[in-house]
Structures are given as C-alpha cells and as structure tokens.
Write a protein that holds these residues in place. Sequence first.
Motif, PDB file in Angstrom:
ATOM      1  N   HIS A  70       7.381  -7.623   7.495  1.00  0.00           N
ATOM      2  CA  HIS A  70       7.125  -6.251   6.833  1.00  0.00           C
ATOM      3  C   HIS A  70       8.243  -5.857   6.278  1.00  0.00           C
ATOM      4  N   LEU A  71       8.202  -4.985   5.129  1.00  0.00           N
ATOM      5  CA  LEU A  71       9.204  -4.319   4.666  1.00  0.00           C
ATOM      6  C   LEU A  71       9.007  -3.139   3.924  1.00  0.00           C
ATOM      7  N   ASN A  72       9.288  -1.942   4.451  1.00  0.00           N
ATOM      8  CA  ASN A  72       8.509  -0.664   4.120  1.00  0.00           C
ATOM      9  C   ASN A  72       9.830   0.064   3.075  1.00  0.00           C
ATOM     10  N   LEU A  73       9.365   1.030   2.365  1.00  0.00           N
ATOM     11  CA  LEU A  73      10.364   1.851   1.628  1.00  0.00           C
ATOM     12  C   LEU A  73      10.031   3.325   1.898  1.00  0.00           C
ATOM     13  N   HIS A  74      10.813   4.121   2.326  1.00  0.00           N
ATOM     14  CA  HIS A  74      10.497   5.252   2.491  1.00  0.00           C
ATOM     15  C   HIS A  74      11.520   6.134   1.382  1.00  0.00           C
ATOM     16  N   ILE A  75      10.881   7.273   0.884  1.00  0.00           N
ATOM     17  CA  ILE A  75      11.753   7.793  -0.200  1.00  0.00           C
ATOM     18  C   ILE A  75      11.573   9.333   0.068  1.00  0.00           C
ATOM     19  N   ASN A  76      12.998  10.057   0.316  1.00  0.00           N
ATOM     20  CA  ASN A  76      12.984  11.684   0.664  1.00  0.00           C
ATOM     21  C   ASN A  76      13.314  12.239  -0.728  1.00  0.00           C
ATOM     22  N   SER A  77      12.941  13.446  -0.570  1.00  0.00           N
ATOM     23  CA  SER A  77      13.133  14.304  -1.510  1.00  0.00           C
ATOM     24  C   SER A  77      12.931  13.817  -3.074  1.00  0.00           C
ATOM     25  N   THR A 114       0.988  -1.133  -0.034  1.00  0.00           N
ATOM     26  CA  THR A 114      -0.006   0.247  -0.034  1.00  0.00           C
ATOM     27  C   THR A 114       0.767   1.221   0.016  1.00  0.00           C
ATOM     28  N   PRO A 115       0.557   2.376  -0.664  1.00  0.00           N
ATOM     29  CA  PRO A 115      -0.747   2.296  -1.526  1.00  0.00           C
ATOM     30  C   PRO A 115      -0.606   1.739  -3.023  1.00  0.00           C
ATOM     31  N   LYS A 116      -1.329   1.416  -3.762  1.00  0.00           N
ATOM     32  CA  LYS A 116      -1.341   0.873  -4.974  1.00  0.00           C
ATOM     33  C   LYS A 116      -0.938   2.061  -6.159  1.00  0.00           C
ATOM     34  N   TYR A 117      -1.383   3.445  -5.594  1.00  0.00           N
ATOM     35  CA  TYR A 117      -1.138   4.509  -6.613  1.00  0.00           C
ATOM     36  C   TYR A 117      -0.672   5.630  -5.431  1.00  0.00           C
ATOM     37  N   LEU A 118       0.529   6.238  -6.258  1.00  0.00           N
ATOM     38  CA  LEU A 118       0.880   7.472  -5.465  1.00  0.00           C
ATOM     39  C   LEU A 118       1.306   8.530  -6.446  1.00  0.00           C
ATOM     40  N   VAL A 119       0.654   9.619  -6.190  1.00  0.00           N
ATOM     41  CA  VAL A 119       0.970  10.863  -7.094  1.00  0.00           C
ATOM     42  C   VAL A 119       1.436  11.939  -6.306  1.00  0.00           C
ATOM     43  N   THR A 120       2.584  12.555  -6.458  1.00  0.00           N
ATOM     44  CA  THR A 120       3.298  13.616  -5.614  1.00  0.00           C
ATOM     45  C   THR A 120       4.001  14.733  -6.285  1.00  0.00           C
ATOM     46  N   GLN A 121       4.365  15.600  -5.448  1.00  0.00           N
ATOM     47  CA  GLN A 121       5.231  16.529  -6.218  1.00  0.00           C
ATOM     48  C   GLN A 121       6.672  16.534  -6.012  1.00  0.00           C
ATOM     49  N   MET A 122       7.401  16.747  -6.985  1.00  0.00           N
ATOM     50  CA  MET A 122       9.150  16.691  -6.914  1.00  0.00           C
ATOM     51  C   MET A 122       9.296  17.430  -5.106  1.00  0.00           C
ATOM     52  N   GLY A 123      10.431  16.712  -4.510  1.00  0.00           N
ATOM     53  CA  GLY A 123      10.809  17.147  -3.026  1.00  0.00           C
ATOM     54  C   GLY A 123       9.918  16.612  -2.156  1.00  0.00           C
ATOM     55  N   ASN A 124       8.979  16.141  -2.344  1.00  0.00           N
ATOM     56  CA  ASN A 124       8.150  15.590  -1.279  1.00  0.00           C
ATOM     57  C   ASN A 124       8.890  14.262  -0.723  1.00  0.00           C
ATOM     58  N   ASP A 125       8.537  13.649   0.297  1.00  0.00           N
ATOM     59  CA  ASP A 125       8.784  12.430   1.016  1.00  0.00           C
ATOM     60  C   ASP A 125       7.727  11.699   0.977  1.00  0.00           C
ATOM     61  N   LYS A 126       7.783  10.275   0.557  1.00  0.00           N
ATOM     62  CA  LYS A 126       6.761   9.168   0.842  1.00  0.00           C
ATOM     63  C   LYS A 126       6.934   7.786   1.211  1.00  0.00           C
ATOM     64  N   SER A 127       6.156   7.257   1.635  1.00  0.00           N
ATOM     65  CA  SER A 127       6.416   5.883   2.045  1.00  0.00           C
ATOM     66  C   SER A 127       5.603   4.821   1.234  1.00  0.00           C
ATOM     67  N   ILE A 128       6.048   3.624   0.970  1.00  0.00           N
ATOM     68  CA  ILE A 128       5.096   2.557   0.521  1.00  0.00           C
ATOM     69  C   ILE A 128       5.457   1.230   1.589  1.00  0.00           C
ATOM     70  N   LYS A 129       4.352   0.610   1.838  1.00  0.00           N
ATOM     71  CA  LYS A 129       4.374  -0.392   2.911  1.00  0.00           C
ATOM     72  C   LYS A 129       4.309  -1.655   2.430  1.00  0.00           C
ATOM     73  N   ARG A 154      18.455   8.494  -0.538  1.00  0.00           N
ATOM     74  CA  ARG A 154      17.197   8.977  -0.468  1.00  0.00           C
ATOM     75  C   ARG A 154      16.110   7.853  -0.223  1.00  0.00           C
ATOM     76  N   PHE A 155      16.759   6.554  -0.727  1.00  0.00           N
ATOM     77  CA  PHE A 155      15.883   5.632  -0.542  1.00  0.00           C
ATOM     78  C   PHE A 155      15.857   4.829   0.886  1.00  0.00           C
ATOM     79  N   SER A 156      15.402   4.675   1.923  1.00  0.00           N
ATOM     80  CA  SER A 156      15.736   3.889   3.066  1.00  0.00           C
ATOM     81  C   SER A 156      14.556   2.811   3.415  1.00  0.00           C
ATOM     82  N   PRO A 157      15.105   1.727   3.240  1.00  0.00           N
ATOM     83  CA  PRO A 157      14.301   0.408   3.547  1.00  0.00           C
ATOM     84  C   PRO A 157      14.225   0.278   5.335  1.00  0.00           C
ATOM     85  N   LYS A 158      13.084  -0.071   5.548  1.00  0.00           N
ATOM     86  CA  LYS A 158      12.879  -0.424   7.019  1.00  0.00           C
ATOM     87  C   LYS A 158      12.263  -1.800   7.124  1.00  0.00           C
TER      88      LYS A 158
END
Lengths: 111, 113
Positions: free
Chosen positions: B73-80, B7-22, B63-67
């Motif tokens: 569980h394996l999550n992916l966080h992406i900065n900037s 989750t999520p299946k779709y993610l639309v965001t602006q450049m520079g934002n931070d987002k996570s996928i679980k 900028r990519f940090s898995p946890k």
Amino acid sequence: SQQGEEDPQALSIQEGENATMNCSYKTSINNLQWYRQNSGRGLVHLILIRSNEREKHSGRLRVTLDTSKKSSSLLITASRAADTASYFCATDASGSEKLVFGKGTKLTVNP
Amino acid sequence: DTAVSQTPKYLVTQMGNDKSIKCEQNLGHDTMYWYKQDSKKFLKIMFSYNNKELIINETVPNRFSPKSPDKAHLNLHINSLELGDSAVYFCASSQGRKTGELFFGEGSRLTVL
C-alpha cells in the motif's frame, strides 16, 4: 535533465500502415522502455531494451536503440485502430533509481 | 483481480481542502511510486517507496505526504489543495528498486475548483 523527448508529438495514419515514433534522451542509461496509454487509462508496459542491445521485437513492435546518438525508435507494423493511444518512452539514468518519461507521441490510426 | 488499484478514480474538491488517494498492489512488488500527469500528458515522478522506506522524493511541496503502511500500500495525502494540483495521479509498482517494468494503476483524476 534526463527527460526523453518523443517525436513527432502527434501522428495520424491509416489502418494497415506502419507507425514510427522516435525518442531522444540526454544521459547514459541502463535501459529504455516504451509504454502505451489509452485515453483515460493507465500506462501499459510494451517493451524494455537494455543499453547493450540494439534491437528488440515483440509481436508487431520493433524497438531500436542507438546509445551513441542517445535515441530510440518504436515501429508498429500493420497498425490497427486499436493501436490508437499515446506512446511514451522512459529512461533510467545509470546510477538512478527512477524512471523518467518523455512527453509522448499521440498516435491516431484511422479505420 | 486488478494488479494495481487506486481509489478514488475521480475527486472534485475546493481549494484549501485536504484529500487522500489510496493505492494497493497485489503483485508482491517491493517498490511503489506516485506519478503526476498534467494536462499536457507530461508524467513526472513524485515519490517512490521500497519496502515502506522512502527512496525518491522529487522536491514535491510538503503539502504532499505519502504514507506506506506496508509494502502493498502507498497512499497520498494532499493538504491545502491548490488549483495547480489538478492533474491525474498514477500509482505504480515494480519488482525491485532498480527500475524494470512498472505496473500502473488506472489513475485518480483530481480537480480543484
């Protein structure tokens, strides 16, 4: 690079025909796998063939492996429209813990 | 019951934002992966964890940090976020650390505007 290369990139056939896709790779491997990906979906495992095996069957699928030529082929017999998908080969190099995917063959089966 | 769910299946965001996928798997597998699939369908491994331990890190930008809080569980966080990060990200799992069959999630399509 270990990456496999599928051939052809795209294949279009009629329902009922056989489809053959090829995969070549560069290094010694432990095993080779084939996966299917339907449009917009995740990959689904089809078959795994070990480096000491030459041929394997699963239903309408037949996979061959020639380690001397570093190549494999996937044959789908009596194709159906539902077989329309992209097909990927994946290899794990001897001593490696990662599975490396090729670029895929896009198969279209026309009804 | 979905074996590997993202989750999520779709993610639309602006450049520079931070987002996570679980990602979560209910198969009892020890090893989990993140793969990135680009617009040409090329699938490239990014990370692999075995029992919460990082075992593969494929020179992905930091900028990519898995946890991995636990082995399910394996999550992916992406900065900037950058435009080039736009892709479909797939989570997968396998029984052991030696590569057998991988079970994939349905993918998370990230679009960076």
